[in-house]
Design an enzyme around this catalytic site. Sequence first.
Site, PDB file in Angstrom:
ATOM      1  N   PHE A 140       0.552  -0.871  -0.512  1.00 56.89           N
ATOM      2  CA  PHE A 140      -0.040   0.186   0.102  1.00 56.89           C
ATOM      3  C   PHE A 140       1.200   0.972   0.316  1.00 56.89           C
ATOM      4  O   PHE A 140       2.013   0.761   0.142  1.00 56.89           O
ATOM      5  CB  PHE A 140      -0.980  -0.054   1.391  1.00 56.89           C
ATOM      6  CG  PHE A 140      -2.706  -0.114   0.952  1.00 56.89           C
ATOM      7  CD1 PHE A 140      -3.063  -0.976  -0.037  1.00 56.89           C
ATOM      8  CD2 PHE A 140      -3.234   0.577   2.105  1.00 56.89           C
ATOM      9  CE1 PHE A 140      -4.304  -1.338  -0.342  1.00 56.89           C
ATOM     10  CE2 PHE A 140      -4.628   0.764   1.546  1.00 56.89           C
ATOM     11  CZ  PHE A 140      -5.392  -0.212   0.521  1.00 56.89           C
ATOM     12  N   GLN A 183      -8.207  14.924   3.679  1.00 58.69           N
ATOM     13  CA  GLN A 183      -7.805  14.108   3.218  1.00 58.69           C
ATOM     14  C   GLN A 183      -8.792  13.700   1.902  1.00 58.69           C
ATOM     15  O   GLN A 183      -9.390  13.423   2.290  1.00 58.69           O
ATOM     16  CB  GLN A 183      -7.782  11.872   3.901  1.00 58.69           C
ATOM     17  CG  GLN A 183      -6.351  11.358   2.291  1.00 58.69           C
ATOM     18  CD  GLN A 183      -6.143   9.973   3.057  1.00 58.69           C
ATOM     19  OE1 GLN A 183      -7.161   9.122   3.610  1.00 58.69           O
ATOM     20  NE2 GLN A 183      -5.207  10.037   3.188  1.00 58.69           N
ATOM     21  N   HIS A 213      -8.703  11.032  -1.374  1.00 58.45           N
ATOM     22  CA  HIS A 213      -8.421  10.054  -2.273  1.00 58.45           C
ATOM     23  C   HIS A 213      -8.352  10.426  -3.657  1.00 58.45           C
ATOM     24  O   HIS A 213      -9.089  11.091  -4.408  1.00 58.45           O
ATOM     25  CB  HIS A 213      -9.238   8.946  -2.084  1.00 58.45           C
ATOM     26  CG  HIS A 213      -8.845   7.519  -2.399  1.00 58.45           C
ATOM     27  ND1 HIS A 213      -8.671   6.999  -3.350  1.00 58.45           N
ATOM     28  CD2 HIS A 213      -8.470   6.782  -1.235  1.00 58.45           C
ATOM     29  CE1 HIS A 213      -8.268   5.757  -2.962  1.00 58.45           C
ATOM     30  NE2 HIS A 213      -8.110   5.875  -1.970  1.00 58.45           N
ATOM     31  N   LEU A 265     -15.070   5.100  -4.344  1.00 52.43           N
ATOM     32  CA  LEU A 265     -14.403   5.192  -4.414  1.00 52.43           C
ATOM     33  C   LEU A 265     -13.610   3.941  -4.935  1.00 52.43           C
ATOM     34  O   LEU A 265     -13.970   2.872  -5.163  1.00 52.43           O
ATOM     35  CB  LEU A 265     -13.739   4.951  -2.279  1.00 52.43           C
ATOM     36  CG  LEU A 265     -12.600   4.247  -2.226  1.00 52.43           C
ATOM     37  CD1 LEU A 265     -11.306   5.106  -2.396  1.00 52.43           C
ATOM     38  CD2 LEU A 265     -12.349   3.918  -1.133  1.00 52.43           C
ATOM     39  N   GLU A 306      -7.377   1.610  -3.687  1.00 57.85           N
ATOM     40  CA  GLU A 306      -5.594   1.902  -2.968  1.00 57.85           C
ATOM     41  C   GLU A 306      -4.837   1.142  -3.730  1.00 57.85           C
ATOM     42  O   GLU A 306      -3.810   0.951  -4.455  1.00 57.85           O
ATOM     43  CB  GLU A 306      -4.508   3.156  -2.523  1.00 57.85           C
ATOM     44  CG  GLU A 306      -3.219   2.568  -1.953  1.00 57.85           C
ATOM     45  CD  GLU A 306      -3.145   3.863  -0.897  1.00 57.85           C
ATOM     46  OE1 GLU A 306      -3.783   4.655  -0.566  1.00 57.85           O
ATOM     47  OE2 GLU A 306      -1.976   4.125  -0.057  1.00 57.85           O
ATOM     48  N   ARG A 358      -1.058   9.778   0.089  1.00 53.53           N
ATOM     49  CA  ARG A 358      -2.096  10.126  -1.040  1.00 53.53           C
ATOM     50  C   ARG A 358      -1.742  11.495  -1.369  1.00 53.53           C
ATOM     51  O   ARG A 358      -2.112  11.753  -1.668  1.00 53.53           O
ATOM     52  CB  ARG A 358      -3.333   9.416  -0.231  1.00 53.53           C
ATOM     53  CG  ARG A 358      -3.897   7.720   0.027  1.00 53.53           C
ATOM     54  CD  ARG A 358      -5.274   7.521   0.708  1.00 53.53           C
ATOM     55  NE  ARG A 358      -5.605   6.089   0.567  1.00 53.53           N
ATOM     56  CZ  ARG A 358      -6.462   6.102   0.950  1.00 53.53           C
ATOM     57  NH1 ARG A 358      -6.811   6.717   2.102  1.00 53.53           N
ATOM     58  NH2 ARG A 358      -5.835   3.940   1.422  1.00 53.53           N
ATOM     59  N   HIS A 361     -12.178  11.569   1.114  1.00 50.83           N
ATOM     60  CA  HIS A 361     -12.094  11.198   1.304  1.00 50.83           C
ATOM     61  C   HIS A 361     -11.905  10.640   3.050  1.00 50.83           C
ATOM     62  O   HIS A 361     -12.850   9.647   3.378  1.00 50.83           O
ATOM     63  CB  HIS A 361     -11.037   9.692   1.060  1.00 50.83           C
ATOM     64  CG  HIS A 361     -10.753   8.528   1.192  1.00 50.83           C
ATOM     65  ND1 HIS A 361     -12.290   7.639   0.203  1.00 50.83           N
ATOM     66  CD2 HIS A 361      -9.668   7.963   1.386  1.00 50.83           C
ATOM     67  CE1 HIS A 361     -11.726   6.836   1.451  1.00 50.83           C
ATOM     68  NE2 HIS A 361     -10.373   6.101   1.727  1.00 50.83           N
ATOM     69  N   ARG A 416      -2.875  10.366   6.600  1.00 44.54           N
ATOM     70  CA  ARG A 416      -3.010   9.097   6.850  1.00 44.54           C
ATOM     71  C   ARG A 416      -2.209   8.153   5.494  1.00 44.54           C
ATOM     72  O   ARG A 416      -2.969   8.915   4.390  1.00 44.54           O
ATOM     73  CB  ARG A 416      -4.688   8.909   7.174  1.00 44.54           C
ATOM     74  CG  ARG A 416      -5.010   6.984   7.278  1.00 44.54           C
ATOM     75  CD  ARG A 416      -6.433   7.353   7.732  1.00 44.54           C
ATOM     76  NE  ARG A 416      -7.007   7.254   6.468  1.00 44.54           N
ATOM     77  CZ  ARG A 416      -7.979   6.370   6.014  1.00 44.54           C
ATOM     78  NH1 ARG A 416      -6.468   5.007   5.594  1.00 44.54           N
ATOM     79  NH2 ARG A 416      -8.482   6.825   4.934  1.00 44.54           N
TER      80      ARG A 416
END
Lengths: 246, 568
Positions: free
Chosen positions: B117, B230, B232, B242, B245, B276, B344, B379
């Site tokens: 990730f 955040q 995304h 969404l 990721e 991100r 996000h 994050r």
Amino acid sequence: MIIANTYTFKILRYDAKEPEETPSFSFYQIKVLPGLTVLAVLMRIRDEIDGTLSFRSSCRSAVCGSCAMVINGKIDLACRTQVASFGDETIILEPLPNFEIIKDLVVDLTPFWTMYEKIKPWLSRKQPDPEKEIPQSEEERDRIDQFVNCILCASCYGACPVLARNPDYMGPHAFAKLERFMLDSRDERSMRSLEEINNERGVWGCDTLLRCIDACPKDVRPTDSIVGLRKKLLKYKLFGKRNDED
Amino acid sequence: MHYHDILIVGGGLAGLRAAVGLCERYDVGLFSKVHPIRSHSIAAQGGINAALANNPNSRDDTWEKHAFDTIKGSDYLADQHAVEIMCKEAPNIVYEMEHWGCPFSRFPDRSIAQRPFGGAGYPRTCYSTDITGHVLLNTLYERTVSKGVKVYPEWFVVDLVIENGQCHGVIAFDLINGKIIPIRARATLFATGGYGRVYFYSTNALINTGSGIGVAYKAGVPIKDMEFVQFHPTALIGTNILMTEACRGEGGYLINNKGERFMERYVPIAMELAPRDIVSRSIQTEIDEGRGFDHPLGKYINLDLRHLGENKIQEKLPGIRKISIDFIGIDPVHDPIPIMPSQHYSMGGIDTNIRCETEIKGFYGAGECACVSVHGANRLGGNSLLDTIVFGKLASFSIPEYLESDGLTTPDESFLLRKKEEIEKKIKRLTSEGSERPFSIQMDLSRTMSACVGIFRTKDELEKALVDIAGIKERYKRVKVSSPKLHMNYELMNTLELEFMLEVAHTIALGALLREESRGAHFRRDFPARNDAEWLKHTIARIGADGKPAISFKEVVITNYQPMERKY
């Protein structure tokens, strides 16, 4: 250039707090761009035309299971159904069948959850937990995949012809959930715990008309679980086994 | 009047995990404005981070490395002791969820599968295909059913009752029956989720209004780091659903209209798997500089999975494939997915510490509505599911300690009854006079936030946002709900929430204006560098006597990791 078409939305209205009023349809004319979903239109109707309209919604991406309803005679999630997909200028929206209506498109799911709880929907273990994960092969994980995908939207319950005549029937979702655990290599529940479903209210009540499979927006096949559970019950009756010492 | 020893608001992962930990010893009531299984945790896709070292490429992974990645990802704004607690607890959390039945995907050696990730030095994101939130929420809900937790579904909390620094309970609105009900409790935990719907473009569910944060703030609880929002990188154009990721974790590319894997220009080593904030800025820059694609629904960049092949896509990303087909008519096996960055996640929230405590006695926060802070200014993917379960669990330890020591024994009924009358008056006004339609106020607010408090920020835009928000707040005073009936009145519920959304938006925009530096997800074009000398600190907002936010600052906790330049 994208052209908005005008649609007529015919929506069933009823309020259980006013039982003297019979259910009736409200009509809303609304311009819709291609690609817009039924849920997006419902929100526009509530926002811009009629603030009294009640319906459930949340994720708007077909994962939370809030917005199952009958759309032009077919059960589906409002959020993943395109208005233009019917080739019809009238869209009729009704609440899920086999439930009491609370208001408009919102139904009382209490019986659905009661039956869900009846099958003890949790991993049942007898051995103590290991320090790390309980080993499971990729193949064993794949075996439960379709039932893991269930989003508990109650589409199958609404579509079930057995429930239409017998409200005591437990419903396709309960069997799909039970089979998710029965097929899980980590679950150690006994066959004896299946007595709850070993009757006409349980898996023997199913007509195997496969309406639940047609209605499921997540490609779950509850009938597979019913057939699987029936086989297990018969096998147990003939040969015993699967942790029968409770 | 209802009474519970402990009252939990929110039925997502944080709330359910706390309930599971508390229900055997205490009378717990869990209130949620939707059935718990509809909570937004359900929508998380990619995974949950824990240094299990199961992946053959991560045998030497440790929780300390996970902590370092998280702190670096946070642009050093996270409180390091909190991050260490979370990362150390992570393997226990994942094993516990597995023991409770969570169907994680598996490696050939029968261990829990882990994928790479963004911003992580090792492939440590545990997953269940691309429905990890769904399986975790189902597992925890199953656990609450097995324990018989008392759940109040479709009850919306409209106010928090605090007197003399002590929480006495909440006022709830029973949506189905249309009743306003005070609930006394010795301790109250908010696990109410994020505020995505304050933005027009958001991956969040419609229920994510941030009203829990706003309710706490209006009741006098300080909130922290609200300016850190955040975005995304990959949300489907149009619906902003969404696209996990994991699409990039499994090898997907980001491609501009010149056919370039443009991340090469921005982050040549990490490429698509940079954190991100960085990927979102890169995508936005490509679009702003004319290298995006045009679509009636907006400008976009391609997320290309085709080279992964049908088998891998179907095996690892079946949900993404289905969403793409259902919602935009594109099968990622054959065509790239059109994406744009969208709001996000809320890094900021109710100011809590590692024990989930707030400044108010008996009032706790956990999950996305809270800011410990473990995510700081940005994050990492896979850390939010972890945050919810870890801190839900920690709340279930610290609340009993409080109740057994100096905890309130009898919450005061009179405070609650007075509050209930105030709420009834408020609802009467909302349903009787006024001319402003609630949806138009919410629409203008969310458009302002997306336009002026987005990925790139400037003083002028932020000042404009504050002026606009002030105007929208004035209009809210004249808002009118169509029907005076209370039961099943979603428009009324939305309008009650809107009051709190306005406050949440106000604190975000104000925090963003004051913070004259760029850190993590907060990027100021007029102050493009991080400024540790002046800004290595948390922003605290509390409601002032004049009803406006009063801002103060709080030190960041540094343990082992001195702030360094953040390079990937």
